[in-house]
Scaffold this motif. Structure first.
Motif, PDB file in Angstrom:
ATOM      1  N   ALA A 135      16.714  15.295  28.700  1.00 33.78           N
ATOM      2  CA  ALA A 135      15.407  14.811  29.129  1.00 33.78           C
ATOM      3  C   ALA A 135      15.560  14.171  30.501  1.00 33.78           C
ATOM      4  N   TYR A 136      14.531  14.266  31.304  1.00 31.43           N
ATOM      5  CA  TYR A 136      14.581  13.686  32.643  1.00 31.43           C
ATOM      6  C   TYR A 136      13.432  12.707  32.804  1.00 31.43           C
ATOM      7  N   ALA A 137      13.772  11.450  33.048  1.00 33.84           N
ATOM      8  CA  ALA A 137      12.766  10.392  33.149  1.00 33.84           C
ATOM      9  C   ALA A 137      12.181  10.284  34.551  1.00 33.84           C
ATOM     10  N   GLY A 138      12.743  11.006  35.510  1.00 32.88           N
ATOM     11  CA  GLY A 138      12.261  10.924  36.886  1.00 32.88           C
ATOM     12  C   GLY A 138      13.048   9.900  37.690  1.00 32.88           C
ATOM     13  N   ALA A 139      12.780   9.863  38.981  1.00 36.83           N
ATOM     14  CA  ALA A 139      13.474   8.938  39.883  1.00 36.83           C
ATOM     15  C   ALA A 139      12.614   8.744  41.121  1.00 36.83           C
ATOM     16  N   GLY A 140      12.907   7.675  41.842  1.00 40.95           N
ATOM     17  CA  GLY A 140      12.154   7.433  43.068  1.00 40.95           C
ATOM     18  C   GLY A 140      12.915   6.531  44.014  1.00 40.95           C
ATOM     19  N   MET A 141      12.565   6.632  45.295  1.00 43.87           N
ATOM     20  CA  MET A 141      13.169   5.758  46.307  1.00 43.87           C
ATOM     21  C   MET A 141      12.149   5.522  47.421  1.00 43.87           C
ATOM     22  N   ASP A 142      12.251   4.338  48.008  1.00 40.45           N
ATOM     23  CA  ASP A 142      11.378   3.919  49.102  1.00 40.45           C
ATOM     24  C   ASP A 142      12.222   3.638  50.333  1.00 40.45           C
TER      25      ASP A 142
END
Length: 155
Positions: free
Chosen positions: A33-40
């Motif tokens: 499963a992939y929960a997602g990711a993010g960066m600013d």
């Protein structure tokens, strides 16, 4: 390797009411499963004019990890990338693009001070590093990438 039932990709698996995070066949991980990711963007950056340049110095969003100025997309996962880059000035050629292990996945429409794109990154057999590049022209002030409003998310 993506998990499919017929032609449809499986995005979640349950045993009863309990979600499954990984499926193994023997010792081989075949789905997760992939929960997602993010960066600013962290801090401002001035790009060279009239050439694609990697956007660097990122801060991870909660639950994410930044690796070599990018996010790692696990093997077997198809993701939707949303990228936005805010420049110091508006220019008709301002643009940004998303790369998977150095290969261009997609590019935003050109123009304006803030450029945005929503792209699909297809699944691959190996983990890939997802990074962002920007393209600008003009005076130094217009080539600045602002931390505020510059981000990449994967879901």
């Amino acid at each position: 390797m993506p998990l499919q039932i017929g032609e449809a990709a499986v995005s979640s698996v349950y045993i009863g009411a309990d979600p499954v995070s990984r499926i193994h066949i023997g010792n081989d991980l075949v789905w997760q499963a992939y929960a997602g990711a993010g960066m600013d963007k962290s801090g401002n950056q001035t790009l060279s004019g009239s050439t694609w340049s990697q956007i660097t110095s990122w801060a991870a969003r909660s639950g994410s990890v930044v690796v070599s100025n990018g996010l790692v997309l696990p093997a077997g996962v198809t993701a939707t990338a949303v990228v936005q880059v805010t420049y110091g000035g508006s220019n008709a050629v301002n643009s940004c693009r998303v790369l998977a292990d150095g290969v261009v996945v997609g590019t935003s429409p050109a123009g304006g001070q803030t450029v945005t794109a929503t792209l699909t990154i297809p699944a691959a057999g190996v983990d890939r590093l997802i990074t962002v590049e920007g393209y600008v022209a003009g005076l130094t002030g217009g080539r600045a990438v602002a931390a505020a409003g510059t981000f990449l998310t994967l879901s």
